[in-house]
Motif scaffolding. Structure first.
Motif, PDB file in Angstrom:
ATOM      1  N   ASN A 193       0.808  -1.225   0.000  1.00  0.00           N
ATOM      2  CA  ASN A 193       0.000   0.000   0.000  1.00  0.00           C
ATOM      3  C   ASN A 193       0.840   1.274   0.000  1.00  0.00           C
ATOM      4  O   ASN A 193       0.382   2.324   0.439  1.00  0.00           O
ATOM      5  N   LEU A 194       2.078   1.198  -0.510  1.00  0.00           N
ATOM      6  CA  LEU A 194       2.924   2.387  -0.548  1.00  0.00           C
ATOM      7  C   LEU A 194       2.487   3.360  -1.646  1.00  0.00           C
ATOM      8  O   LEU A 194       2.547   4.574  -1.471  1.00  0.00           O
ATOM      9  N   SER A 195       2.030   2.827  -2.776  1.00  0.00           N
ATOM     10  CA  SER A 195       1.661   3.678  -3.908  1.00  0.00           C
ATOM     11  C   SER A 195       0.394   4.466  -3.619  1.00  0.00           C
ATOM     12  O   SER A 195      -0.526   3.978  -2.948  1.00  0.00           O
ATOM     13  N   THR A 196       0.327   5.667  -4.161  1.00  0.00           N
ATOM     14  CA  THR A 196      -0.865   6.502  -4.036  1.00  0.00           C
ATOM     15  C   THR A 196      -1.939   5.990  -4.991  1.00  0.00           C
ATOM     16  O   THR A 196      -1.648   5.715  -6.148  1.00  0.00           O
ATOM     17  N   PRO A 197      -3.183   5.852  -4.529  1.00  0.00           N
ATOM     18  CA  PRO A 197      -4.266   5.439  -5.435  1.00  0.00           C
ATOM     19  C   PRO A 197      -4.387   6.408  -6.609  1.00  0.00           C
ATOM     20  O   PRO A 197      -4.131   7.620  -6.455  1.00  0.00           O
ATOM     21  N   PRO A 198      -4.765   5.925  -7.794  1.00  0.00           N
ATOM     22  CA  PRO A 198      -4.852   6.791  -8.977  1.00  0.00           C
ATOM     23  C   PRO A 198      -5.774   7.991  -8.798  1.00  0.00           C
ATOM     24  O   PRO A 198      -5.570   9.034  -9.421  1.00  0.00           O
ATOM     25  N   SER A 199      -6.785   7.867  -7.959  1.00  0.00           N
ATOM     26  CA  SER A 199      -7.761   8.951  -7.782  1.00  0.00           C
ATOM     27  C   SER A 199      -7.271  10.070  -6.873  1.00  0.00           C
ATOM     28  O   SER A 199      -7.938  11.099  -6.719  1.00  0.00           O
ATOM     29  N   ILE A 200      -6.094   9.892  -6.245  1.00  0.00           N
ATOM     30  CA  ILE A 200      -5.577  10.883  -5.302  1.00  0.00           C
ATOM     31  C   ILE A 200      -4.363  11.580  -5.916  1.00  0.00           C
ATOM     32  O   ILE A 200      -3.398  10.917  -6.314  1.00  0.00           O
ATOM     33  N   ASP A 201      -4.422  12.917  -5.984  1.00  0.00           N
ATOM     34  CA  ASP A 201      -3.264  13.645  -6.490  1.00  0.00           C
ATOM     35  C   ASP A 201      -2.321  13.985  -5.336  1.00  0.00           C
ATOM     36  O   ASP A 201      -2.668  13.861  -4.162  1.00  0.00           O
ATOM     37  N   SER A 202      -1.121  14.435  -5.681  1.00  0.00           N
ATOM     38  CA  SER A 202      -0.102  14.690  -4.665  1.00  0.00           C
ATOM     39  C   SER A 202      -0.501  15.791  -3.685  1.00  0.00           C
ATOM     40  O   SER A 202      -0.336  15.619  -2.465  1.00  0.00           O
ATOM     41  N   PRO A 203      -1.041  16.937  -4.149  1.00  0.00           N
ATOM     42  CA  PRO A 203      -1.459  17.964  -3.174  1.00  0.00           C
ATOM     43  C   PRO A 203      -2.547  17.467  -2.221  1.00  0.00           C
ATOM     44  O   PRO A 203      -2.525  17.783  -1.025  1.00  0.00           O
ATOM     45  N   GLN A 211      -3.028  14.361  -1.244  1.00  0.00           N
ATOM     46  CA  GLN A 211      -2.429  13.441  -0.280  1.00  0.00           C
ATOM     47  C   GLN A 211      -1.644  14.209   0.782  1.00  0.00           C
ATOM     48  O   GLN A 211      -1.685  13.874   1.967  1.00  0.00           O
ATOM     49  N   ARG A 212      -0.939  15.264   0.370  1.00  0.00           N
ATOM     50  CA  ARG A 212      -0.184  16.067   1.324  1.00  0.00           C
ATOM     51  C   ARG A 212      -1.098  16.683   2.371  1.00  0.00           C
ATOM     52  O   ARG A 212      -0.762  16.754   3.559  1.00  0.00           O
ATOM     53  N   ILE A 251       3.784   9.715  13.762  1.00  0.00           N
ATOM     54  CA  ILE A 251       3.939  10.925  12.955  1.00  0.00           C
ATOM     55  C   ILE A 251       5.076  10.744  11.948  1.00  0.00           C
ATOM     56  O   ILE A 251       4.939  11.026  10.755  1.00  0.00           O
ATOM     57  N   ASN A 252       6.221  10.256  12.436  1.00  0.00           N
ATOM     58  CA  ASN A 252       7.370  10.065  11.557  1.00  0.00           C
ATOM     59  C   ASN A 252       7.143   8.963  10.541  1.00  0.00           C
ATOM     60  O   ASN A 252       7.681   9.015   9.431  1.00  0.00           O
ATOM     61  N   ALA A 253       6.339   7.960  10.910  1.00  0.00           N
ATOM     62  CA  ALA A 253       6.040   6.880   9.965  1.00  0.00           C
ATOM     63  C   ALA A 253       5.242   7.401   8.765  1.00  0.00           C
ATOM     64  O   ALA A 253       5.496   7.019   7.619  1.00  0.00           O
ATOM     65  N   TYR A 254       4.270   8.275   9.021  1.00  0.00           N
ATOM     66  CA  TYR A 254       3.502   8.875   7.929  1.00  0.00           C
ATOM     67  C   TYR A 254       4.412   9.687   7.011  1.00  0.00           C
ATOM     68  O   TYR A 254       4.319   9.617   5.787  1.00  0.00           O
ATOM     69  N   GLU A 255       5.292  10.461   7.624  1.00  0.00           N
ATOM     70  CA  GLU A 255       6.191  11.292   6.822  1.00  0.00           C
ATOM     71  C   GLU A 255       7.161  10.424   6.016  1.00  0.00           C
ATOM     72  O   GLU A 255       7.421  10.701   4.841  1.00  0.00           O
ATOM     73  N   MET A 256       7.692   9.365   6.655  1.00  0.00           N
ATOM     74  CA  MET A 256       8.615   8.477   5.952  1.00  0.00           C
ATOM     75  C   MET A 256       7.920   7.781   4.791  1.00  0.00           C
ATOM     76  O   MET A 256       8.467   7.680   3.685  1.00  0.00           O
ATOM     77  N   ALA A 257       6.691   7.299   5.011  1.00  0.00           N
ATOM     78  CA  ALA A 257       5.951   6.635   3.942  1.00  0.00           C
ATOM     79  C   ALA A 257       5.723   7.577   2.765  1.00  0.00           C
ATOM     80  O   ALA A 257       5.826   7.173   1.594  1.00  0.00           O
ATOM     81  N   TYR A 258       5.424   8.838   3.072  1.00  0.00           N
ATOM     82  CA  TYR A 258       5.208   9.837   2.019  1.00  0.00           C
ATOM     83  C   TYR A 258       6.475  10.024   1.187  1.00  0.00           C
ATOM     84  O   TYR A 258       6.435  10.054  -0.050  1.00  0.00           O
ATOM     85  N   ARG A 259       7.621  10.126   1.866  1.00  0.00           N
ATOM     86  CA  ARG A 259       8.886  10.300   1.141  1.00  0.00           C
ATOM     87  C   ARG A 259       9.280   9.049   0.371  1.00  0.00           C
ATOM     88  O   ARG A 259       9.858   9.121  -0.716  1.00  0.00           O
ATOM     89  N   MET A 260       8.949   7.871   0.947  1.00  0.00           N
ATOM     90  CA  MET A 260       9.333   6.615   0.306  1.00  0.00           C
ATOM     91  C   MET A 260       8.559   6.322  -0.966  1.00  0.00           C
ATOM     92  O   MET A 260       8.946   5.443  -1.746  1.00  0.00           O
TER      93      MET A 260
END
Length: 482
Positions: A233-243, A245-246, A272-281
Motif C-alpha cells: 500500500n505504498l503507492s498513491t491510489p490513482p484517484s488521489i493527487d499529490s497535493p 495526499q499532502r 507521525i514520523n512513519a507517515y512522513e517516511m511513507a510519504y517520502r518513500m
C-alpha cells in the motif's frame, strides 16, 4: 430551548471545557511543529536523525548476511582430515557426554560423518575453503574468519532470536534496532534498518527477528518486498493527487500532534514520523528497487540474469544501494540452510544449490563495496544461527544436526582484521580448543566498531535496564580487529 441549539451548545462546551486539549494546546502543538521546541517529545525531531557514537568509530553501517537454518561449516570452511578418515565410526563419548542435540537421541547413534567436499587453502591467509565456494575463495584475504563461535540454543526459531536479539525470549530489540537507536541513520528518505528476504519462505521466528522490542517501533526493521510495491500500500491510489495526499498527511499529523502534547507518548511521535517516511518513500523506494541503471558488468559480477527476479543476488546489490544512500543497518535473510538429510535437505545436492545461490553474490558484494570506497567503514557479517555436527543423522541420505559448540562466521571491512583466522577447533570440529567466542562477544565487537559501548547502550523498561549483550559478561574480541 431548541434541541438543535442545545446540541450545538453541548458540543461547544464539550470542546472548550471537557476535552483535555483546548485551543492553547493546539497552539502549542503548532508551535512545536514549526519550531521544534524542547520539553515534550518533539515530533519535528526525527528519532532516526544521526547521533554521535560513544567514542570514535571504525565503521558507520552494517550489512548482515544471515544464512537461516545453520550452514555446515564442516562442508564449507573446516577441513578435518581426521573426521574424513573415521567416517562412519562412533564419535568418542567424551565429546558428546552430557550434550543435547535437536532430533538426535542416543538411539540414533553418534557416528562421524566426514565431508565429501574437496578443500584447498587460498590466499596469503591459507584459509581452507571447499569446492562449494569458488568465488568466496577468491576474497579470503579481505575476510576475517571466526571458527569458534558458540551459542546457547539449538532449535531454529529460538536460536535465530538469540543471534539477533541476544536472548531467546520475545520482546527484546534486535541488533539492527539497537544500532539505529544508538546512532540514528544518515538517510532521510528510507528507513534506518531495512530487511531483505530470499528463499522459499521467511525465516523461522518471523518479524520478531528484526523487531524493536522495548524500544520505540520507529527502530524496528522494515522488510522491502521484491515484487509489487516495496511496502504494501505504498503507492498513491490513482484517484488521489499529490497535493490532496499532502493535505491528508498534514491533517493526520496535526491530530497526532495534539495527542502527543497530551500524553508525551513516544509511539505517537513514531506514528507521525512513519507517515512522513511513507510519504517520502513513495519516491525513494521505487527508485532504490529499480536496478536498471546498474552497469552490465555489475549485474554480471553479482550473477543477476533478470533485473526483476527476486533472488539473494539481487538483494546483495540492493544492500549496496541501501548503504550508499545512508541506511544504517541492512539485513539479508536467505532461508533453507537446514540440512538434516533426506531428499530435500541433504548435503550432496541441496547444500550445493544453496552455496551456488550465495557464493557469487557474497564475493561480489565485498568487491563492489571495496571498489566504491565503502568497505572500509561498512561491516559485512556472514553466518547463521548455529552450525552443524560432525556426526551424521541416520536417514536415507546424509545430513548433519544442529551444533552450537563451534561454528564459522566471517566479517569484512569496518576495522576487522583482513586475512585472519580466529580460533581453532578440535580434530572433528566439535568444539573450540583455542579462543572460543560467544554470540554476546560477537555483538559487543560489532557495536564497538560502530563506536558504541555495549554496556552503555541500554534502555530502562519496567524498572530493568535492557541491552543487546544481556547481563552476563561479554567482551570485545580484540583478536578479530585490525
Amino acid at each position: 430551548m431548541n434541541p438543535e441549539h442545545a446540541l450545538r451548545d453541548v458540543s461547544r462546551r464539550h470542546f472548550f471545557s471537557r476535552c483535555s486539549v483546548g485551543l492553547g494546546s493546539i497552539a502549542l502543538a503548532s508551535l512545536m511543529s514549526e519550531n521544534g521546541l524542547a520539553g515534550s517529545p518533539s515530533p519535528t525531531r526525527d528519532p532516526l536523525e544521526p547521533k554521535p557514537p560513544h567514542f570514535p568509530a571504525k565503521a558507520k553501517r552494517v550489512i548482515y548476511l544471515f544464512m537461516a537454518g545453520g550452514p555446515s561449516q564442516l562442508d564449507m570452511f573446516e577441513n578435518k582430515p581426521r573426521l574424513t578418515e573415521l567416517n562412519g565410526k562412533p564419535i568418542p563419548q567424551s565429546f558428546v557426554e552430557g550434550k543435547r542435540f535437536a532430533f538426535m537421541g542416543t538411539s540414533n547413534g553418534f557416528n562421524l560423518l566426514g565431508s565429501r567436499r574437496s578443500f584447498k587453502k587460498y590466499g596469503e591467509t591459507g584459509v581452507w575453503v571447499s569446492d562449494l565456494l569458488p568465488n568466496m575463495s577468491g576474497i579470503v584475504d579481505r575476510l576475517t574468519f571466526l571458527q569458534t563461535c558458540k551459542t546457547d540454543l539449538f532449535n531454529h526459531a529460538p536460536a535465530k532470536l538469540y543471534m539477533n536479539t541476544g536472548t531467546g525470549q520475545f520482546g527484546r530489540p534486535s541488533m539492527g534496532s539497537w544500532v539505529t537507536y544508538g546512532l540514528g541513520s544518515d538517510c532521510h528518505d528510507l528507513p534506518g534498518f531495512v530487511v531483505l528476504l530470499s528463499g522459499p519462505r521467511g525465516p523461522r521466528g518471523g518479524a520478531v527477528l528484526w523487531g524493536s522490542g522495548v524500544l520505540p517501533t520507529t527502530y524496528q526493521g522494515v522488510p522491502l518486498r521484491n515484487q509489487g510495491d516495496p511496502i504494501v500500500n505504498l503507492s498513491t491510489p490513482p484517484s488521489i493527487d499529490s497535493p490532496g495526499q499532502r493535505k491528508v498527511v498534514d491533517a493526520v499529523r496535526e491530530l497526532n500532534l495534539k495527542r502527543l502534547v497530551e500524553t508525551g507518548d513516544e509511539e505517537i511521535a513514531t506514528r507521525i514520523n512513519a507517515y512522513e517516511m511513507a510519504y517520502r518513500m513513495q519516491t525513494s523506494a521505487p527508485e532504490l528497487m529499480d536496478i536498471h541503471g546498474e552497469s552490465k558488468s555489475t549485474l554480471e559480477m553479482y550473477g543477476i540474469r533478470d533485473e526483476k527476479e527476486a533472488s539473494f543476488a539481487r538483494n546483495c546489490l540492493l544492500a549496496r544501494r541501501l548503504v550508499e544512500r545512508g541506511v544504517r543497518f541492512v539485513q539479508l535473510y536467505d532461508t533453507n540452510w537446514d540440512h538434516h538429510g533426506g531428499p530435500t535437505e541433504n548435503l550432496e545436492t541441496h547444500l550445493v544449490e544453496k552455496c551456488r545461490d550465495i557464493d557469487r553474490p557474497c564475493a561480489a558484494l565485498v568487491r563492489d563495496l571495496e571498489q566504491r570506497g565503502l568497505l572500509e567503514d561498512t561491516i559485512v557479517v556472514w553466518g547463521g544461527e548455529f552450525g552443524r555436527t560432525p556426526m551424521g543423522e541416520v536417514r536415507e541420505s546424509t545430513g548433519r544436526n544442529h551444533h552450537i559448540d563451534a561454528f564459522t562466521m566471517w566479517f569484512a571491512g569496518g576495522g576487522f582484521k583482513a586475512g585472519h583466522i580466529h580460533g581453532q577447533t578440535d580434530e572433528f570440529g566439535f568444539g573450540a580448543v583455542e579462543d572460543p567466542v560467544h554470540v554476546h562477544d560477537v555483538h559487543a565487537t560489532i557495536l564497538n566498531q560502530l563506536g558504541l559501548d555495549h554496556q552503555r547502550l541500554s534502555v530502562r523498561h519496567q524498572g530493568l535496564d535492557f541491552r543487546l549483550t544481556g547481563v552476563e559478561p561479554a567482551s570485545v574480541v580484540k583478536g578479530l580487529l585490525a
